[in-house]
Design a protein around this motif. Sequence first.
Motif, mmCIF file in Angstrom:
data_model
loop_
_atom_site.group_PDB
_atom_site.id
_atom_site.type_symbol
_atom_site.label_atom_id
_atom_site.label_comp_id
_atom_site.label_asym_id
_atom_site.label_seq_id
_atom_site.Cartn_x
_atom_site.Cartn_y
_atom_site.Cartn_z
ATOM 1 N N ALA A 1 41.434 50.827 74.420
ATOM 2 C CA ALA A 1 42.408 51.872 74.104
ATOM 3 C C ALA A 1 43.515 51.309 73.225
ATOM 4 C CB ALA A 1 43.000 52.440 75.394
ATOM 5 N N GLY A 2 44.044 52.168 72.372
ATOM 6 C CA GLY A 2 45.158 51.763 71.537
ATOM 7 C C GLY A 2 44.766 51.068 70.258
ATOM 8 N N ARG A 3 43.474 50.876 70.044
ATOM 9 C CA ARG A 3 43.012 50.215 68.819
ATOM 10 C C ARG A 3 41.767 50.938 68.318
ATOM 11 N NH1 ARG A 3 41.158 43.890 68.007
ATOM 12 N NH2 ARG A 3 41.773 43.732 65.817
ATOM 13 N N PRO A 4 41.880 51.675 67.218
ATOM 14 C CA PRO A 4 40.706 52.403 66.715
ATOM 15 C C PRO A 4 39.556 51.465 66.390
ATOM 16 C CG PRO A 4 42.718 53.124 65.610
ATOM 17 C CD PRO A 4 43.072 51.902 66.401
ATOM 18 N N GLY A 5 38.377 52.036 66.302
ATOM 19 C CA GLY A 5 37.215 51.247 65.939
ATOM 20 C C GLY A 5 37.234 50.836 64.479
ATOM 21 N N ALA A 6 36.498 49.805 64.147
ATOM 22 C CA ALA A 6 36.357 49.369 62.757
ATOM 23 C C ALA A 6 35.545 50.403 61.985
ATOM 24 C CB ALA A 6 35.679 48.005 62.694
ATOM 25 N N VAL A 7 35.884 50.600 60.728
ATOM 26 C CA VAL A 7 35.187 51.569 59.883
ATOM 27 C C VAL A 7 34.990 50.991 58.494
ATOM 28 C CG1 VAL A 7 35.918 53.677 61.063
ATOM 29 C CG2 VAL A 7 37.411 52.653 59.333
ATOM 30 N N PHE A 8 33.931 51.462 57.836
ATOM 31 C CA PHE A 8 33.761 51.117 56.433
ATOM 32 C C PHE A 8 34.820 51.848 55.622
ATOM 33 C CE2 PHE A 8 32.193 52.529 52.285
ATOM 34 C CZ PHE A 8 32.053 51.302 51.663
ATOM 35 N N GLY B 1 39.860 48.902 58.739
ATOM 36 C CA GLY B 1 38.779 49.097 57.787
ATOM 37 C C GLY B 1 38.212 47.794 57.260
ATOM 38 N N ARG B 2 36.957 47.846 56.892
ATOM 39 C CA ARG B 2 36.253 46.706 56.314
ATOM 40 C C ARG B 2 35.446 47.196 55.119
ATOM 41 N NH1 ARG B 2 34.610 42.702 59.976
ATOM 42 N NH2 ARG B 2 33.597 41.770 58.156
ATOM 43 N N ALA B 3 34.970 46.251 54.334
ATOM 44 C CA ALA B 3 34.074 46.555 53.227
ATOM 45 C C ALA B 3 32.757 45.820 53.437
ATOM 46 C CB ALA B 3 34.704 46.160 51.896
ATOM 47 N N THR B 4 31.782 46.162 52.621
ATOM 48 C CA THR B 4 30.489 45.490 52.683
ATOM 49 C C THR B 4 30.646 44.025 52.255
ATOM 50 O OG1 THR B 4 30.071 46.382 50.473
ATOM 51 C CG2 THR B 4 29.104 47.548 52.345
ATOM 52 N N PRO B 5 29.675 43.173 52.549
ATOM 53 C CA PRO B 5 29.797 41.756 52.200
ATOM 54 C C PRO B 5 30.199 41.534 50.745
ATOM 55 C CG PRO B 5 27.909 42.056 53.617
ATOM 56 C CD PRO B 5 28.434 43.440 53.313
ATOM 57 N N SER B 6 31.142 40.630 50.550
ATOM 58 C CA SER B 6 31.756 40.441 49.238
ATOM 59 C C SER B 6 30.912 39.517 48.362
ATOM 60 C CB SER B 6 33.169 39.857 49.400
ATOM 61 O OG SER B 6 33.829 39.822 48.160
ATOM 62 N N THR B 7 29.778 40.042 47.955
ATOM 63 C CA THR B 7 28.893 39.338 47.036
ATOM 64 C C THR B 7 28.305 40.363 46.079
ATOM 65 O OG1 THR B 7 26.791 38.147 46.837
ATOM 66 C CG2 THR B 7 27.064 39.521 48.792
ATOM 67 N N PRO B 8 28.203 40.040 44.790
ATOM 68 C CA PRO B 8 27.677 41.025 43.837
ATOM 69 C C PRO B 8 26.240 41.444 44.141
ATOM 70 C CG PRO B 8 27.915 38.863 42.806
ATOM 71 C CD PRO B 8 28.628 38.806 44.117
ATOM 72 N N GLU B 9 25.471 40.567 44.798
ATOM 73 C CA GLU B 9 24.081 40.900 45.104
ATOM 74 C C GLU B 9 23.936 41.965 46.191
ATOM 75 O OE1 GLU B 9 25.045 37.673 44.580
ATOM 76 O OE2 GLU B 9 24.081 37.598 42.612
ATOM 77 N N TRP B 10 25.048 42.355 46.841
ATOM 78 C CA TRP B 10 24.931 43.390 47.863
ATOM 79 C C TRP B 10 24.401 44.693 47.278
ATOM 80 C CZ3 TRP B 10 24.422 43.091 52.817
ATOM 81 C CH2 TRP B 10 24.453 44.272 53.574
ATOM 82 N N ALA B 11 24.619 44.910 45.985
ATOM 83 C CA ALA B 11 24.077 46.103 45.343
ATOM 84 C C ALA B 11 22.557 46.149 45.446
ATOM 85 C CB ALA B 11 24.507 46.143 43.876
ATOM 86 N N VAL B 12 21.906 44.997 45.467
ATOM 87 C CA VAL B 12 20.447 44.949 45.621
ATOM 88 C C VAL B 12 20.055 45.456 47.005
ATOM 89 C CG1 VAL B 12 18.424 43.430 45.598
ATOM 90 C CG2 VAL B 12 20.316 43.015 44.013
ATOM 91 N N VAL B 13 20.838 45.097 48.018
ATOM 92 C CA VAL B 13 20.558 45.544 49.383
ATOM 93 C C VAL B 13 20.657 47.061 49.468
ATOM 94 C CG1 VAL B 13 21.298 45.404 51.790
ATOM 95 C CG2 VAL B 13 21.375 43.358 50.347
ATOM 96 N N GLU B 14 21.717 47.628 48.906
ATOM 97 C CA GLU B 14 21.906 49.075 49.005
ATOM 98 C C GLU B 14 20.855 49.843 48.209
ATOM 99 O OE1 GLU B 14 25.750 50.756 48.727
ATOM 100 O OE2 GLU B 14 26.780 49.011 49.570
ATOM 101 N N ALA B 15 20.327 49.230 47.150
ATOM 102 C CA ALA B 15 19.332 49.920 46.335
ATOM 103 C C ALA B 15 18.015 50.120 47.073
ATOM 104 C CB ALA B 15 19.097 49.146 45.030
ATOM 105 N N ASP B 16 17.669 49.192 47.961
ATOM 106 C CA ASP B 16 16.432 49.293 48.754
ATOM 107 C C ASP B 16 16.793 48.823 50.161
ATOM 108 O OD1 ASP B 16 13.842 49.538 49.651
ATOM 109 O OD2 ASP B 16 13.158 47.660 48.747
ATOM 110 N N ASN B 17 17.457 49.699 50.904
ATOM 111 C CA ASN B 17 18.246 49.304 52.065
ATOM 112 C C ASN B 17 17.398 49.068 53.320
ATOM 113 O OD1 ASN B 17 20.215 49.017 54.080
ATOM 114 N ND2 ASN B 17 21.596 50.421 53.032
ATOM 115 N N PRO B 18 17.218 47.793 53.718
ATOM 116 C CA PRO B 18 16.441 47.520 54.936
ATOM 117 C C PRO B 18 17.186 47.872 56.218
ATOM 118 C CG PRO B 18 17.327 45.479 54.057
ATOM 119 C CD PRO B 18 17.667 46.557 53.062
ATOM 120 N N ILE B 19 18.491 48.077 56.129
ATOM 121 C CA ILE B 19 19.241 48.463 57.339
ATOM 122 C C ILE B 19 18.786 49.833 57.814
ATOM 123 C CG2 ILE B 19 21.528 48.791 58.353
ATOM 124 C CD1 ILE B 19 22.673 47.052 56.128
#
Length: 430
Positions: free
Chosen positions: A305-312, A379-397
């Motif tokens: 309580a008192g601390r919201p969850g992490a979000v993108f 708040g957070r962002a996706t991993p700070s690497t330029p290759e993350w765009a490859v992950v999102e393009a064919d997303n195994p998650i």
Amino acid sequence: MRRRLLALVCVSASLLSGCGLVPHGGGDGRRTVTVWLMKDSASPEFLRRFTEDFERTHTDLDLDLRIQEWTGIGPKVQAALKADPGDDSGGDTGEGGLPDVIEVGNTQVPQYVDEGGLLDLTLESLRDWGADRWLPGLAEPGQLRGTQYGIPWYAANRVVIYRKDLFEKAGVEAPPRTRAEWLEATRKLDQGPAQGIYLAGQDWYTLSGFIWDEGGELAQERDGGWKGTLDTPAALRGMDFYRRLQSLGDGPADADEEHPPQAGVFAHGDVAQIIAVPGLARAILEQNPRLEGKLGFFPVPGPTAGRPGAVFTGGSDLIVPQNTDDRAGALAVVGALTGEKWDSELARTMDYVPNKADLARAVAGEEGVAAMAKGAARGRATPSTPEWAVVEADNPIKAYMTAVLTGGDPETEARKASRRITEQLQVPLS
């Protein structure tokens, strides 16, 4: 960010002259600073007022604001960063003259940093711009090895949009404060024809927040390279919470929140909750005006309580090309746009979250935006690497989530997805 999080007001043609706002001269010793801003990031009225104020308080500078489309912006920015300094033709950008300041999506910054051509803004950010107060989801993608290249401008993130009438009917008196309370409330709401929550099985942005809450990561940099980490105990706990929450509704296990669009599902069904940006409420009410006055908002709950969850956190940063021929003018524009006065005004005008948590008072009067601002502090962002765009393009998650939600062994599926992410992060962008 590539996907726009909010539906915003379009820039009117009356403000435009070709691709840019009408500049104010260039004679009498005044210098022109060229700024690329993205379509729909700011309203025409905001841009008009900002320009008038900036030029009044900077008597040696004129602004040339040029509105850009998100589609195809990557190659255009890359061309601008690689162009010869002082190229009045705009190089290969299709513009007359090179930009001195560029708005980019926060998750795009690592790619531009990797390709080179950005000005080091560390000194100004630490000395003048309050870097210690920035939202981490905007600030972190703009950094590389302690050097700040992207300056946070505005943010947006997901909250819980809920039906007040269904909460009352189920005897749920107040929005939950913790994830345990949230699960219990959602079980009460998931009765009869009603869905406790509509949560699509492949909403990986929401899953990311649950993983971060548990201390896990989507991927981590180790021994000079990036590796997928969905198979860590912490990340598996995040997926397990997602599975339990998602089971309290009829969200499809094999689709994301846009297939079908969850605004329509919420508008036309007995759905108690969805996880979305608050701006989606507009689309819901357009499709079902009878829900007017029945919608509420609260931050995604965290473990305690008192601390919201992490979000993108999505949004925009401002960058300055190294090839600018007016460094001082560019810095003046960045300082003004991201400073308290105009950053707060932009947040009020466009229903954004300001770039600093302590500026959330600017949007305190809007329930949905206020809930969003509370979440943005975590708040957070996706991993700070330029290759993350490859992950999102064919997303195994996404495939991993579907496999678990349809009965697959979480540890086995997480290892498979982690291996695939590791492979993708080792493929350089072309």
